[in-house]
Design an enzyme around this catalytic site. Structure first.
Site, PDB file in Angstrom:
ATOM      1  N   ARG A  45       0.824  -1.217   0.000  1.00  0.00           N
ATOM      2  CA  ARG A  45       0.000   0.000   0.000  1.00  0.00           C
ATOM      3  C   ARG A  45       0.856   1.264   0.000  1.00  0.00           C
ATOM      4  O   ARG A  45       0.401   2.325  -0.414  1.00  0.00           O
ATOM      5  CB  ARG A  45      -1.015  -0.049   1.143  1.00  0.00           C
ATOM      6  N   GLU A  65       3.348  -6.839  13.143  1.00  0.00           N
ATOM      7  CA  GLU A  65       2.327  -7.013  14.186  1.00  0.00           C
ATOM      8  C   GLU A  65       1.843  -8.474  14.119  1.00  0.00           C
ATOM      9  O   GLU A  65       1.455  -9.063  15.098  1.00  0.00           O
ATOM     10  CB  GLU A  65       1.180  -6.037  13.894  1.00  0.00           C
TER      11      GLU A  65
HETATM   12  P1  AMP Z   1       4.364  -2.562  11.671  1.00  0.00           P
HETATM   13  O1  AMP Z   1       5.653  -3.090  11.108  1.00  0.00           O
HETATM   14  O2  AMP Z   1       3.934  -3.348  12.875  1.00  0.00           O
HETATM   15  O3  AMP Z   1       4.410  -1.083  11.936  1.00  0.00           O
HETATM   16  O4  AMP Z   1       3.234  -2.843  10.604  1.00  0.00           O
HETATM   17  C1  AMP Z   1       3.019  -1.971   9.553  1.00  0.00           C
HETATM   18  C2  AMP Z   1       2.838  -2.693   8.253  1.00  0.00           C
HETATM   19  O5  AMP Z   1       1.914  -3.759   8.370  1.00  0.00           O
HETATM   20  C3  AMP Z   1       2.282  -1.769   7.222  1.00  0.00           C
HETATM   21  O6  AMP Z   1       2.862  -2.091   5.951  1.00  0.00           O
HETATM   22  C4  AMP Z   1       0.800  -2.029   7.221  1.00  0.00           C
HETATM   23  O7  AMP Z   1       0.277  -1.989   5.912  1.00  0.00           O
HETATM   24  C5  AMP Z   1       0.649  -3.420   7.830  1.00  0.00           C
HETATM   25  N1  AMP Z   1      -0.280  -3.429   8.966  1.00  0.00           N
HETATM   26  C6  AMP Z   1       0.035  -3.712  10.254  1.00  0.00           C
HETATM   27  N2  AMP Z   1      -1.034  -3.668  11.034  1.00  0.00           N
HETATM   28  C7  AMP Z   1      -2.060  -3.323  10.241  1.00  0.00           C
HETATM   29  C8  AMP Z   1      -3.445  -3.088  10.462  1.00  0.00           C
HETATM   30  N3  AMP Z   1      -3.980  -3.191  11.680  1.00  0.00           N
HETATM   31  N4  AMP Z   1      -4.214  -2.726   9.413  1.00  0.00           N
HETATM   32  C9  AMP Z   1      -3.677  -2.597   8.172  1.00  0.00           C
HETATM   33  N5  AMP Z   1      -2.385  -2.824   7.900  1.00  0.00           N
HETATM   34  C10 AMP Z   1      -1.590  -3.175   8.907  1.00  0.00           C
END
Ligand code: AMP
Length: 188
Positions: free
Chosen positions: A76, A113
């Site tokens: 995205r 996550e």
């Molecule tokens: P993080 O590395 O934990 O900050 O996760 C961010 C990445 O995971 C981004 O590329 C987001 O598109 C995706 N992502 C993580 N959690 C979500 C969520 N709750 N909703 C949508 N995308 C998420």
């Protein structure tokens, strides 16, 4: 006084616009794993007015930053990053999931996550001291963006700012990105 009124009007307008953007994001419960509330931006992207509003607001956040390229994080971050790059007359560089880029790459593993993954950039994507803004749709734990920052550093580039459309405040992702400058438009 007139300036203050103008400023209040602008803040109110920005608040309303942010609300419209927030209302167009769909929460999908338990995707891709139980307990995760996935922020689905596809309804926002489908609406030309809201898509344009989102891109213009991101451009506004970045207007005073000195940089040469946008690095968009798959997938995205590609959609938002390429639109912002084009609007700001900057080049676009993809940071892709493992195995997707055709040429030689540098790699960085990171935790999500939900699960873990590897990001890659082409070894010749940057020259020394090239300043970049990294863009992704959402900041959760910050692991993905941190990996993208590490890739830029491996290529001797400089991260001027990391920019998100959405920030999940509770997960405190900004902390692991500190002291790199981060900006986000919509907070949940
Ligand atoms: P993080 O590395 O934990 O900050 O996760 C961010 C990445 O995971 C981004 O590329 C987001 O598109 C995706 N992502 C993580 N959690 C979500 C969520 N709750 N909703 C949508 N995308 C998420």
């Amino acid at each position: 006084m007139i300036n203050l009124n103008k400023w209040i009007k602008r803040i109110n307008m920005e608040g309303k616009n942010n609300e419209r953007l927030i209302n167009s994001i769909r929460n999908v419960n338990d995707y891709p794993k139980p307990g995760i509330i996935f922020k689905d931006i596809t309804p926002l992207l489908k609406n030309p007015e809201l898509f344009s509003l989102l891109i213009n607001r991101l451009v506004e956040l970045l207007k005073d930053i000195d940089f040469k390229y946008i690095v968009g994080i798959e997938s995205r971050g590609f959609i938002l990053g390429s639109a912002v790059a084009n609007k700001m007359n900057k080049g676009f560089i993809p940071a892709r999931k493992k195995g997707k880029l055709p040429y030689k790459t540098v790699q960085e593993e990171y935790k999500l996550e939900y699960g873990s993954a590897t990001l890659e950039m082409h070894i010749d994507a940057l020259e020394s001291n090239d300043k970049v803004v990294i863009i992704d749709d959402l900041l959760a734990t910050g692991g993905t963006a941190k990996a993208a920052c590490n890739l830029v550093n491996k290529l001797n580039g400089v991260v001027a700012c990391v920019c998100f459309a959405i920030e999940l405040k509770q997960l405190n992702g900004k902390e692991i990105l500190s002291p790199i400058k981060t900006v986000s438009l919509l907070e949940f």
